[in-house]
Design a protein around this motif. Structure first.
Motif, PDB file in Angstrom:
ATOM      1  N   ARG A  84      40.291  38.352  37.798  1.00  0.00           N
ATOM      2  CA  ARG A  84      38.999  37.694  37.558  1.00  0.00           C
ATOM      3  C   ARG A  84      38.146  37.667  38.826  1.00  0.00           C
ATOM      4  NH1 ARG A  84      42.056  34.317  33.957  1.00  0.00           N
ATOM      5  NH2 ARG A  84      42.512  32.849  35.637  1.00  0.00           N
ATOM      6  N   ASN A 210      33.525  42.221  31.809  1.00  0.00           N
ATOM      7  CA  ASN A 210      33.105  41.006  31.120  1.00  0.00           C
ATOM      8  C   ASN A 210      34.264  40.390  30.322  1.00  0.00           C
ATOM      9  OD1 ASN A 210      30.427  40.916  31.998  1.00  0.00           O
ATOM     10  ND2 ASN A 210      29.754  42.338  30.413  1.00  0.00           N
ATOM     11  N   SER A 211      35.095  41.262  29.751  1.00  0.00           N
ATOM     12  CA  SER A 211      36.252  40.775  28.990  1.00  0.00           C
ATOM     13  C   SER A 211      37.219  40.033  29.907  1.00  0.00           C
ATOM     14  CB  SER A 211      36.955  41.965  28.313  1.00  0.00           C
ATOM     15  OG  SER A 211      38.119  41.531  27.630  1.00  0.00           O
ATOM     16  N   ASP A 214      35.766  36.647  30.821  1.00  0.00           N
ATOM     17  CA  ASP A 214      35.736  35.701  29.689  1.00  0.00           C
ATOM     18  C   ASP A 214      37.131  35.252  29.275  1.00  0.00           C
ATOM     19  OD1 ASP A 214      33.014  35.935  29.664  1.00  0.00           O
ATOM     20  OD2 ASP A 214      32.976  37.478  28.083  1.00  0.00           O
ATOM     21  N   SER A 215      38.174  35.906  29.800  1.00  0.00           N
ATOM     22  CA  SER A 215      39.541  35.559  29.375  1.00  0.00           C
ATOM     23  C   SER A 215      40.038  34.292  30.055  1.00  0.00           C
ATOM     24  CB  SER A 215      40.489  36.714  29.708  1.00  0.00           C
ATOM     25  OG  SER A 215      40.532  36.950  31.093  1.00  0.00           O
TER      26      SER A 215
END
Length: 215
Positions: A84, A210-211, A214-215
């Motif tokens: 992240r 982005n995934s 957002d996790s």
């Protein structure tokens, strides 16, 4: 003088035969009372040792698996934390490359009369900061692979535009300035197709980042 057997005698014999047959039948078909079994001498120490051995084997299998599972979860948590953080840094860099590819596509569609190859490709660069982070891409998993593919696509698009511009400029024939010898140039790739492939890879890389965020 002796007399023969009378009907009464035969009746008595028949009754006695029936009684004897009934007794034999009862003896054969009736259930006998259970016979007492000899006492069983149980070796309790041996049983305790066997059960203890099974428990020890089970513990020897379960405990290491449990430790390995907790360690895997811990390392996965660290990897996701690093991923992240890296995705946060990479997102603006990938966005910058998307903008450069869009600018190149716009200028190429306007034609070489307005922009030369240098003007068309000046935005098709990989940010230095992104190059410095290439060795850390593995923590991103598949997203790291998609970013690497996007970088390759950017370089391929630069080559495609430069080759296309040179081919049109020299009409497909390159002349050596020293010897005057002419060489036929290879026909360039379809630039519009390369542009579409590059933009697709860049957008996919951004979606992967982005995934992760957002996790």
């Amino acid at each position: 003088m002796k007399q023969g057997r009378t009907d009464r005698d035969w009746a008595m014999v028949a009754v006695m035969a029936c009684v004897a047959g009934a007794v034999v039948t009862w003896a054969v078909l009736s259930k006998h009372p259970p016979q007492p079994r000899p006492p069983i001498d149980v070796d309790w120490p041996a049983w305790v040792q066997a059960v203890g051995s099974l428990l020890a084997i089970s513990a020897a299998v379960w405990v290491p698996n449990r430790i390995a599972s907790k360690e895997h979860s811990r390392l996965e948590g660290i990897r996701r934390y690093k991923a992240r953080g890296l995705a946060f840094v990479l997102k603006p860099l990938v966005t910058e490359m998307i903008s450069g590819a869009s600018t190149a596509a716009y200028r190429w569609n306007r034609g070489y009369t307005e922009f030369d190859d240098d003007a068309m490709t000046d935005g098709l660069v990989v940010p230095t900061a992104l190059n410095d982070l290439l060795l850390d891409m593995h923590v991103l998993g598949e997203a790291g692979k998609s970013i690497q593919e996007a970088i390759v696509a950017i370089q391929k698009l630069r080559i495609a535009i430069f080759s296309d511009y040179s081919y049109l400029r020299y009409a497909g024939v390159y002349v050596d300035h020293d010897t005057g010898e002419e060489f036929e140039m290879d026909e360039p790739d379809d630039v519009s197709k390369v542009i579409n492939e590059t933009q697709t890879k860049l957008r996919f890389a951004l979606a992967e980042l982005n995934s992760i965020l957002d996790s």
